[in-house]
Design a protein around this motif. Structure first.
Motif, short mmCIF file in Angstrom:
data_model
loop_
_atom_site.label_atom_id
_atom_site.label_comp_id
_atom_site.label_asym_id
_atom_site.label_seq_id
_atom_site.Cartn_x
_atom_site.Cartn_y
_atom_site.Cartn_z
N LEU A 102 125.41 36.80 32.53
CA LEU A 102 124.87 38.01 32.91
C LEU A 102 124.78 38.29 34.34
CD1 LEU A 102 124.18 40.69 31.13
CD2 LEU A 102 121.99 39.48 30.61
N LEU A 103 124.59 39.25 35.71
CA LEU A 103 123.80 39.36 36.64
C LEU A 103 122.81 39.96 36.48
CD1 LEU A 103 124.96 38.02 39.48
CD2 LEU A 103 125.96 40.68 39.58
N ALA A 104 123.14 41.33 35.61
CA ALA A 104 121.40 42.47 36.36
C ALA A 104 122.08 43.45 35.50
CB ALA A 104 121.50 42.42 37.36
N VAL A 105 121.03 44.06 34.70
CA VAL A 105 120.86 45.08 34.00
C VAL A 105 119.94 46.26 34.62
CG1 VAL A 105 120.77 46.01 31.18
CG2 VAL A 105 121.10 43.66 31.74
N PRO A 106 120.74 47.66 34.77
CA PRO A 106 119.84 48.76 35.31
C PRO A 106 118.54 49.18 34.13
CG PRO A 106 122.49 48.28 35.31
CD PRO A 106 121.94 48.04 34.78
N ILE A 107 118.35 49.69 35.05
CA ILE A 107 116.60 50.29 34.12
C ILE A 107 117.29 51.49 34.70
CG2 ILE A 107 114.27 50.29 34.62
CD1 ILE A 107 114.14 47.34 36.10
N SER A 218 121.65 58.42 19.29
CA SER A 218 121.57 56.97 18.66
C SER A 218 119.96 56.44 19.06
CB SER A 218 122.81 56.14 18.82
OG SER A 218 122.27 55.92 20.19
N ASP A 219 120.20 55.51 18.36
CA ASP A 219 118.98 54.45 18.50
C ASP A 219 119.42 53.52 20.27
OD1 ASP A 219 117.87 54.90 15.97
OD2 ASP A 219 118.76 52.93 15.25
N LYS A 220 117.93 53.61 20.49
CA LYS A 220 118.91 52.83 22.36
C LYS A 220 119.25 51.33 22.02
CE LYS A 220 114.66 55.28 24.20
NZ LYS A 220 113.62 55.20 25.39
N TYR A 221 120.30 51.31 23.09
CA TYR A 221 120.53 49.97 23.16
C TYR A 221 120.78 49.51 24.60
CZ TYR A 221 123.31 50.78 18.99
OH TYR A 221 123.52 51.53 17.60
N GLY A 222 121.28 48.10 24.71
CA GLY A 222 121.02 47.29 25.75
C GLY A 222 122.42 48.05 26.66
N PHE A 223 121.61 48.68 28.66
CA PHE A 223 122.59 49.59 29.27
C PHE A 223 123.94 48.58 29.23
CE2 PHE A 223 123.67 51.75 33.44
CZ PHE A 223 122.71 53.43 32.77
N PRO A 224 124.22 49.57 29.92
CA PRO A 224 125.30 48.47 30.69
C PRO A 224 125.56 48.05 31.77
CG PRO A 224 126.38 51.16 29.65
CD PRO A 224 124.81 50.88 29.44
N PRO A 225 126.25 46.41 31.44
CA PRO A 225 125.14 46.26 32.60
C PRO A 225 126.22 45.37 33.49
CG PRO A 225 126.05 43.81 30.49
CD PRO A 225 126.37 45.51 30.18
N PHE A 226 125.59 44.68 34.45
CA PHE A 226 126.31 43.78 35.55
C PHE A 226 127.14 42.73 35.14
CE2 PHE A 226 125.86 46.93 38.22
CZ PHE A 226 126.90 47.77 39.27
N LEU A 244 120.36 42.84 43.98
CA LEU A 244 120.13 44.22 42.88
C LEU A 244 119.22 44.00 42.29
CD1 LEU A 244 123.50 43.56 41.25
CD2 LEU A 244 122.75 45.10 42.64
N LEU A 245 118.01 42.63 42.29
CA LEU A 245 116.67 42.74 41.82
C LEU A 245 115.90 43.59 42.80
CD1 LEU A 245 117.98 41.77 39.42
CD2 LEU A 245 116.36 39.93 39.64
N GLY A 246 116.44 42.83 44.03
CA GLY A 246 115.45 43.83 44.98
C GLY A 246 115.07 44.79 45.40
N LEU A 260 121.74 57.08 41.48
CA LEU A 260 122.32 56.34 40.95
C LEU A 260 121.41 56.99 39.48
CD1 LEU A 260 123.27 52.82 42.10
CD2 LEU A 260 125.34 54.62 41.06
N ASN A 261 120.62 57.46 39.40
CA ASN A 261 119.71 58.07 38.64
C ASN A 261 118.88 56.35 37.62
OD1 ASN A 261 118.02 59.78 37.08
ND2 ASN A 261 119.95 59.71 35.99
N LEU A 262 118.87 55.59 38.79
CA LEU A 262 118.25 53.92 37.78
C LEU A 262 117.21 53.92 38.78
CD1 LEU A 262 121.58 52.43 38.09
CD2 LEU A 262 120.42 53.23 35.97
N ASP A 263 116.15 53.04 38.32
CA ASP A 263 114.90 52.93 38.30
C ASP A 263 115.51 51.71 38.80
OD1 ASP A 263 113.34 55.12 37.43
OD2 ASP A 263 112.97 53.99 35.19
N GLY A 264 115.78 50.61 38.97
CA GLY A 264 116.57 49.58 39.63
C GLY A 264 117.17 48.47 38.57
N PHE A 265 117.63 47.55 39.09
CA PHE A 265 117.79 46.37 38.28
C PHE A 265 117.04 45.00 37.84
CE2 PHE A 265 120.90 48.62 40.86
CZ PHE A 265 122.11 48.61 39.93
N THR A 266 116.96 44.48 36.54
CA THR A 266 116.20 43.22 36.01
C THR A 266 117.80 42.50 35.48
OG1 THR A 266 115.26 42.53 34.02
CG2 THR A 266 116.31 44.52 33.69
#
Length: 286
Positions: A102-107, A218-226, A244-246, A260-266
């Motif tokens: 697991l490299l990073a997950v979009p927020i 649906s319920d919420k699921y883990g965002f498609p990861p890198f 990516l995290l920075g 990308l309409n994203l807040d960042g990565f975790t």
């Protein structure tokens, strides 16, 4: 040598010295190869180039984006070593977790989660559930997609419906945007789509989503990861993960994230995808 020529030479040497000291050099090594599908990058050539340049500048490595049309193709490239990492989906990540890191997950909207949407044409004002689409045409995105296949399969089975016999016809578009377009154009009476993609299209191409209506979320699921291959060197993995995290703390990175309409990565955790595994097991048991 005349004085103007000497001055020009002096300025040139100063510029070359500045470049050699202050501008990072791209390492002369194998590029970092990143696989993508249309979930993240859908015909946005200028954005792809800008993101590549950003990643190259901050990793000091050449970066190559490798585009494929399906998750199966991306994961086959990962398996064969044709790419180093990729924007994947939670469903195949759960299935192939032993082969991937697991490299990073979009927020997205302040959390690393997203939903599956059931959509119908805007002109359809009577459909309220999967059951109402009996005998009609349905569009899925990809057989390896969580939101575009697995979650609707789960929801239909949970309601006591048989997905194989419910619809008159079903088909895969292999892109969430194409699901939206198919439903909006009346080529399908309903479709399962990544909620993040629908909402991002609504921001960037409102004329596309305006022809559809959201029936169910649906319920919420883990965002498609890198994810990355296990064989990717730790130094490369950590370097790309750090960049990516920075991104959310860097003005240029913030601009790309906005597109990308994203807040960042975790960095994320496999636990984010626990309910995908539960959903997968439920569907497999039926």
């Amino acid at each position: 040598m005349t004085r103007p020529h000497r001055d020009l030479l002096r300025v040139t040497l100063i510029v070359l010295l500045y470049v050699s000291i202050f501008i990072p050099k791209i390492e002369a090594s194998e590029p970092i190869r990143i696989g993508t599908t249309a979930v993240f990058l859908d015909d946005q050539v200028s954005f792809v180039n800008a993101w590549r340049d950003y990643l190259e500048q901050h990793t000091n490595r050449h970066v190559v984006f490798v585009r494929r049309g399906s998750y199966a193709e991306i994961h086959e490239l990962l398996r064969r070593g044709g790419i180093d990492c990729a924007g994947a989906c939670g469903y195949p990540y759960v299935r192939l977790r032993s082969q991937l890191r697991l490299l990073a997950v979009p927020i997205y909207r302040s959390e690393p989660l997203y939903q599956s949407y059931l959509i119908v044409p805007r002109t359809d004002t009577t459909t309220h559930s999967f059951r109402d689409l009996e005998g009609k045409v349905f569009a899925y995105s990809d057989p390896n997609s969580n939101s575009g296949w697995l979650v609707p399969q789960f929801e239909m089975r949970r309601q006591g419906l048989d997905p194989a016999g419910l619809f008159r016809k079903s088909f895969f578009t292999f892109a969430h945007r194409k699901v939206v377009e198919a439903v909006g154009a009346g080529l399908a009476d309903g479709g399962a789509v990544d909620g993040y993609v629908w909402e991002t299209l609504a921001l960037q191409y409102p004329e596309v989503t305006a022809r559809t209506r959201i029936v169910w979320k649906s319920d919420k699921y883990g965002f498609p990861p890198f994810v990355a291959r296990h064989s990717v060197p730790d130094a490369d993995f950590q370097r790309l993960q750090r960049v990516l995290l920075g991104m959310s703390r860097d003005p240029a990175g913030q601009g790309l994230l906005a597109q990308l309409n994203l807040d960042g990565f975790t960095a994320g955790s496999p636990k984010l995808f626990a309910n995908i595994e539960t959903t997968m097991n439920f569907v497999a048991a039926r």
